[in-house]
Scaffold this motif. Structure first.
Motif, short mmCIF file in Angstrom:
data_model
loop_
_atom_site.label_atom_id
_atom_site.label_comp_id
_atom_site.label_asym_id
_atom_site.label_seq_id
_atom_site.Cartn_x
_atom_site.Cartn_y
_atom_site.Cartn_z
N UNK A 81 23.94 44.02 -87.71
CA UNK A 81 25.19 43.99 -86.94
C UNK A 81 25.41 45.29 -86.18
N UNK A 82 24.99 46.41 -86.79
CA UNK A 82 25.13 47.69 -86.10
C UNK A 82 24.23 47.70 -84.86
N UNK A 83 23.03 47.15 -84.99
CA UNK A 83 22.13 47.10 -83.83
C UNK A 83 22.72 46.22 -82.73
N UNK A 84 23.25 45.06 -83.12
CA UNK A 84 23.89 44.16 -82.14
C UNK A 84 24.96 44.90 -81.37
N UNK A 85 25.79 45.64 -82.12
CA UNK A 85 26.91 46.33 -81.50
C UNK A 85 26.39 47.37 -80.50
N UNK A 86 25.31 48.06 -80.87
CA UNK A 86 24.73 49.07 -79.98
C UNK A 86 24.14 48.42 -78.74
N UNK A 87 23.42 47.31 -78.98
CA UNK A 87 22.65 46.70 -77.90
C UNK A 87 23.55 45.99 -76.90
N UNK A 88 24.54 45.27 -77.42
CA UNK A 88 25.32 44.44 -76.51
C UNK A 88 26.63 45.10 -76.07
N UNK A 89 27.11 46.08 -76.84
CA UNK A 89 28.42 46.65 -76.50
C UNK A 89 28.37 48.17 -76.34
N UNK A 122 33.96 46.31 -81.51
CA UNK A 122 33.49 46.95 -80.28
C UNK A 122 34.36 46.53 -79.11
N UNK A 123 34.24 47.29 -78.04
CA UNK A 123 34.98 46.97 -76.81
C UNK A 123 33.99 46.55 -75.74
N UNK A 124 33.01 45.80 -76.15
CA UNK A 124 31.96 45.35 -75.22
C UNK A 124 32.37 44.12 -74.43
N UNK A 125 31.38 43.45 -73.85
CA UNK A 125 31.67 42.31 -72.96
C UNK A 125 32.16 41.05 -73.69
N UNK A 126 32.04 41.02 -75.01
CA UNK A 126 32.45 39.84 -75.75
C UNK A 126 31.39 38.74 -75.70
N UNK A 127 31.59 37.70 -76.51
CA UNK A 127 30.62 36.61 -76.57
C UNK A 127 31.31 35.36 -76.02
N UNK A 128 30.74 34.77 -74.97
CA UNK A 128 31.37 33.63 -74.32
C UNK A 128 31.31 32.38 -75.21
N UNK A 129 30.16 32.14 -75.80
CA UNK A 129 29.99 30.92 -76.61
C UNK A 129 29.52 31.31 -78.01
N UNK A 130 30.48 31.44 -78.92
CA UNK A 130 30.14 31.90 -80.27
C UNK A 130 29.24 30.90 -80.99
N UNK A 131 29.51 29.61 -80.81
CA UNK A 131 28.70 28.59 -81.47
C UNK A 131 27.23 28.73 -81.07
N UNK A 132 27.00 29.02 -79.80
CA UNK A 132 25.63 29.19 -79.31
C UNK A 132 25.00 30.46 -79.88
N UNK A 133 25.79 31.54 -79.94
CA UNK A 133 25.29 32.81 -80.46
C UNK A 133 24.92 32.71 -81.94
N UNK A 134 25.56 31.76 -82.63
CA UNK A 134 25.30 31.60 -84.06
C UNK A 134 24.10 30.71 -84.33
#
Lengths: 134, 136
Positions: B48-56, B80-92
């Motif tokens: 999760x820390x990597x995700x936060x770094x990579x995407x936000x 995080x204050x990143x771009x957010x996830x448009x489709x959470x179901x897809x990201x999961x």
């Protein structure tokens, strides 16, 4: 920059990861190892991860990459000493490291590597023994 | 659910993940969590820390020791204050990724923890909360 040392032992390369892995360090190791295989014409790579307590998807992927890249460069890779908790976690995470040969200890890993290299060279004059995990 | 101990850390660079993993280990040891569960929560935290770094580009993680009835556990909240996830179901979904990863991050992490929640608003950021119970 921090680096993981790669030792040369005859026609084998030996890597013992003694520190906590993070992304950049794992990527550097991947690049260093591939170059080293090329430079030394090594036929086998043994990676000891017995001191590594965490392998997440990124580091797992690097280990898989190293095995694949070595194979392309005509070298075999064996990963030894994975901690049981790490193995459980990797499989649940969805990264079973298919295609990466493994062994429980450095000794057994060496046996596996030597055997793989012998097989590749077609030296079939050694007796078969299948009492190790390959 | 009671929070017994609370601590927050910034994850702004790749190298920040190491002290975070160590802090997580200390907390997990403190509540007597077994080695397999410790490894699972630390690996989940690392993902999760990597995700936060990579995407936000980074964010904050709050590490808590929590208690519910007789059970203790660790709760991690990544904001995080990143771009957010448009489709959470897809990201999961297993194997889905917008980045160059394997797409194991979110679904794989969910399998490693006891409870998993994700909230996201496009343009505002993402909050991921995970709980690992000591015996969960």
């Amino acid at each position: 920059m921090e680096r993981i040392p790669i030792l040369r032992l005859g026609n084998l390369l030996l890597v013992t990861i003694q520190v906590d892995l993070y992304d950049k360090l794992a990527e550097t190791l991947e690049a260093d190892l591939v170059q080293m295989i090329n430079k030394t014409n090594a036929q086998g790579v043994l990676i000891d991860i017995s001191a590594v307590s965490i392998i997440d998807s990124f580091m797992g992927r690097i280990i898989g990459n190293i095995a694949t890249m070595s194979r392309v460069l005509d070298a075999e890779t064996v990963v030894v000493g994975m901690q049981p908790a790490v193995a459980i976690t990797l499989v649940e995470l969805g990264l079973p490291l298919k295609g990466v040969a493994s062994a429980l200890s450095v000794d057994k890993g060496m046996e596996v590597l030597k055997k793989k290299i012998q097989q590749k060279e077609g030296l079939k004059d050694t007796p078969e023994d299948n009492d190790f995990i390959g | 659910m009671i929070s017994l101990d609370k601590d927050s850390m910034n994850i702004l660079r790749e190298i920040d993940v190491i002290p975070f993993r160590n802090r997580l280990k200390e907390n997990a040891t403190k509540i007597g969590m077994g080695l397999v569960n410790q490894t699972k929560i630390i690996t989940a935290g690392s993902e999760l820390a990597r995700n936060m770094l990579k995407y936000a580009g980074g964010g904050i993680v709050v590490i808590e020791i929590i208690n519910k009835g007789r059970e203790n556990g660790i709760r991690l909240t990544f904001s995080d204050k990143g771009p957010g996830i448009a489709d959470i179901a897809l990201a999961m979904k297993d194997g889905y990724s917008t980045g160059k990863s394997l797409g194991l991050g979110l679904p794989g992490t969910k399998r490693l923890v006891s409870e998993f929640a994700i909230e996201s608003e496009v343009g505002k950021g993402t909050i991921v909360t995970v709980i690992k119970w000591k015996n969960g």
